[in-house]
Design a protein around this motif. Structure first.
Motif, PDB file in Angstrom:
ATOM      1  N   LEU A 175       0.829  -1.207   0.000  1.00  0.00           N
ATOM      2  CA  LEU A 175       0.000   0.000   0.000  1.00  0.00           C
ATOM      3  C   LEU A 175       0.864   1.258   0.000  1.00  0.00           C
ATOM      4  O   LEU A 175       2.011   1.243   0.430  1.00  0.00           O
ATOM      5  CB  LEU A 175      -0.893   0.028   1.248  1.00  0.00           C
ATOM      6  N   MET A 176       0.243   2.330  -0.472  1.00  0.00           N
ATOM      7  CA  MET A 176       0.884   3.642  -0.480  1.00  0.00           C
ATOM      8  C   MET A 176      -0.126   4.662   0.009  1.00  0.00           C
ATOM      9  O   MET A 176      -1.332   4.492  -0.216  1.00  0.00           O
ATOM     10  CB  MET A 176       1.318   3.961  -1.915  1.00  0.00           C
ATOM     11  N   LEU A 198      -4.363  -1.136   8.184  1.00  0.00           N
ATOM     12  CA  LEU A 198      -5.126  -1.587   7.018  1.00  0.00           C
ATOM     13  C   LEU A 198      -4.353  -2.694   6.284  1.00  0.00           C
ATOM     14  O   LEU A 198      -4.930  -3.719   5.900  1.00  0.00           O
ATOM     15  CB  LEU A 198      -5.387  -0.401   6.079  1.00  0.00           C
ATOM     16  N   ARG A 199      -3.056  -2.493   6.125  1.00  0.00           N
ATOM     17  CA  ARG A 199      -2.227  -3.514   5.474  1.00  0.00           C
ATOM     18  C   ARG A 199      -2.305  -4.851   6.242  1.00  0.00           C
ATOM     19  O   ARG A 199      -2.481  -5.919   5.640  1.00  0.00           O
ATOM     20  CB  ARG A 199      -0.782  -3.025   5.370  1.00  0.00           C
ATOM     21  N   ASP A 200      -2.227  -4.781   7.575  1.00  0.00           N
ATOM     22  CA  ASP A 200      -2.265  -6.010   8.374  1.00  0.00           C
ATOM     23  C   ASP A 200      -3.606  -6.728   8.208  1.00  0.00           C
ATOM     24  O   ASP A 200      -3.671  -7.954   8.112  1.00  0.00           O
ATOM     25  CB  ASP A 200      -2.007  -5.693   9.853  1.00  0.00           C
ATOM     26  N   ARG A 201      -4.667  -5.952   8.142  1.00  0.00           N
ATOM     27  CA  ARG A 201      -6.003  -6.529   7.961  1.00  0.00           C
ATOM     28  C   ARG A 201      -6.153  -7.143   6.569  1.00  0.00           C
ATOM     29  O   ARG A 201      -6.709  -8.233   6.404  1.00  0.00           O
ATOM     30  CB  ARG A 201      -7.045  -5.435   8.211  1.00  0.00           C
ATOM     31  N   LEU A 202      -5.637  -6.438   5.562  1.00  0.00           N
ATOM     32  CA  LEU A 202      -5.705  -6.954   4.190  1.00  0.00           C
ATOM     33  C   LEU A 202      -4.860  -8.220   4.037  1.00  0.00           C
ATOM     34  O   LEU A 202      -5.211  -9.116   3.269  1.00  0.00           O
ATOM     35  CB  LEU A 202      -5.236  -5.888   3.186  1.00  0.00           C
ATOM     36  N   ALA A 203      -3.784  -8.301   4.791  1.00  0.00           N
ATOM     37  CA  ALA A 203      -2.933  -9.492   4.717  1.00  0.00           C
ATOM     38  C   ALA A 203      -3.681 -10.723   5.242  1.00  0.00           C
ATOM     39  O   ALA A 203      -3.446 -11.836   4.779  1.00  0.00           O
ATOM     40  CB  ALA A 203      -1.645  -9.268   5.493  1.00  0.00           C
ATOM     41  N   GLN A 204      -4.589 -10.517   6.193  1.00  0.00           N
ATOM     42  CA  GLN A 204      -5.435 -11.631   6.653  1.00  0.00           C
ATOM     43  C   GLN A 204      -6.452 -12.012   5.571  1.00  0.00           C
ATOM     44  O   GLN A 204      -6.709 -13.181   5.313  1.00  0.00           O
ATOM     45  CB  GLN A 204      -6.229 -11.234   7.908  1.00  0.00           C
ATOM     46  N   GLN A 205      -7.029 -10.976   4.970  1.00  0.00           N
ATOM     47  CA  GLN A 205      -8.090 -11.187   3.982  1.00  0.00           C
ATOM     48  C   GLN A 205      -7.561 -11.770   2.673  1.00  0.00           C
ATOM     49  O   GLN A 205      -8.231 -12.570   2.040  1.00  0.00           O
ATOM     50  CB  GLN A 205      -8.760  -9.827   3.700  1.00  0.00           C
TER      51      GLN A 205
END
Ligand SMILES: *Cc1c(COP(=O)(O)O)cnc(C)c1O
Length: 246
Positions: A175-176, A198-205
């Motif tokens: 992400l940027m 947000l990045r950590d959450r997207l990494a789960q998803q």
């Protein structure tokens, strides 16, 4: 030492100090030297004096000209060019031809076009998805100011990201974000924290995606960004000095 190399080493030292304050390895942080609106001679000087490899440009004609001209002093192709600007549809081919990474993919339609052209040119293009975590209406990026509490925003965001990460020819690397202009660097911290969360959450998803990069932090606030997990900081003025108005 030249003033340019001196500035550069000072920025690298500040990055290293910020990393060490938070137990990070400074080697994990890439300094993207933002050379937009600066003469190519400064890029050449920095490259020859320090060997620095990563440069950022935000306009396609200017950036493409520099990438091409850099081949004269960098015949081995050691430099890596990052496109950090807004992506216009008709410039997509030139971006893919000249740049190693695109930082600001901020809508599905442009990701689809990048994907099509990357495939046509037989390239795998590394991209970052720009997210607007500040929620400021004037900012580019996928709306992500309330994703943790607003289910509709989360659904829209993850639908768009699912579509982008499924596109052939693109490799989503992370992400940027652009933080708002603040008077005190500390004020940008919540934005950087929000992007990391947000990045950590997207990494789960989306565990199939390598979410290794967070591109955040500029001259005014890069140390705070490093403290909050930036793996790429985009720094112009602290290295090259003030830009000429254009
Ligand atoms: C110009 C620019 C930068 C660098 O800004 P400085 O304040 O000179 O460090 C970083 N990111 C983007 C997207 C830019 O356009």
């Amino acid at each position: 030492m030249s003033e340019l190399a001196d500035n550069y080493h000072r920025v690298q030292a500040r990055i290293a100090a910020a990393a060490q304050r938070t137990g990070r390895d400074p080697a994990d942080i890439i300094l993207v030297a933002v050379s937009k609106s600066q003469p190519l001679a400064k890029v050449q000087a920095l490259f020859q004096q320090t060997g620095h490899q990563h440069y950022g440009e935000n306009r396609v004609p200017e950036g493409s000209d520099k990438v091409q001209a850099a081949q004269h002093f960098d015949p081995a192709g050691a430099t890596r060019w990052h496109f950090i600007g807004n992506i216009q549809r008709r410039k997509v081919e030139a971006i893919i031809a000249n740049f190693a990474m695109v930082h600001a993919v901020d809508r599905l339609s442009i990701a689809q076009r990048l994907s099509r052209k990357a495939q046509a040119l037989n390239r795998e293009l590394a991209v970052l998805i720009e997210c607007n975590v500040s929620g400021e209406a004037s900012k580019a990026g996928l709306p992500a100011g309330r994703w943790a509490t607003d289910e509709a925003q989360w659904a829209a965001l993850t639908a768009t990201i699912a579509a982008i990460v499924g596109l052939p020819g693109l490799q989503v690397k992370g992400l940027m974000t652009m933080a708002p202009i603040v008077s005190v660097p500390e004020e940008a911290r919540p934005i950087f924290v929000a992007l990391r969360q947000l990045r950590d959450r997207l990494a789960q998803q989306f565990p199939q995606v390598g979410w290794e990069h967070l591109s955040m932090g500029m001259t005014n606030d890069f140390e705070v960004a490093v403290e909050e997990g930036a793996t790429m900081v985009r720094v112009g003025r602290a290295i090259f000095g003030e830009r000429l108005p254009n």
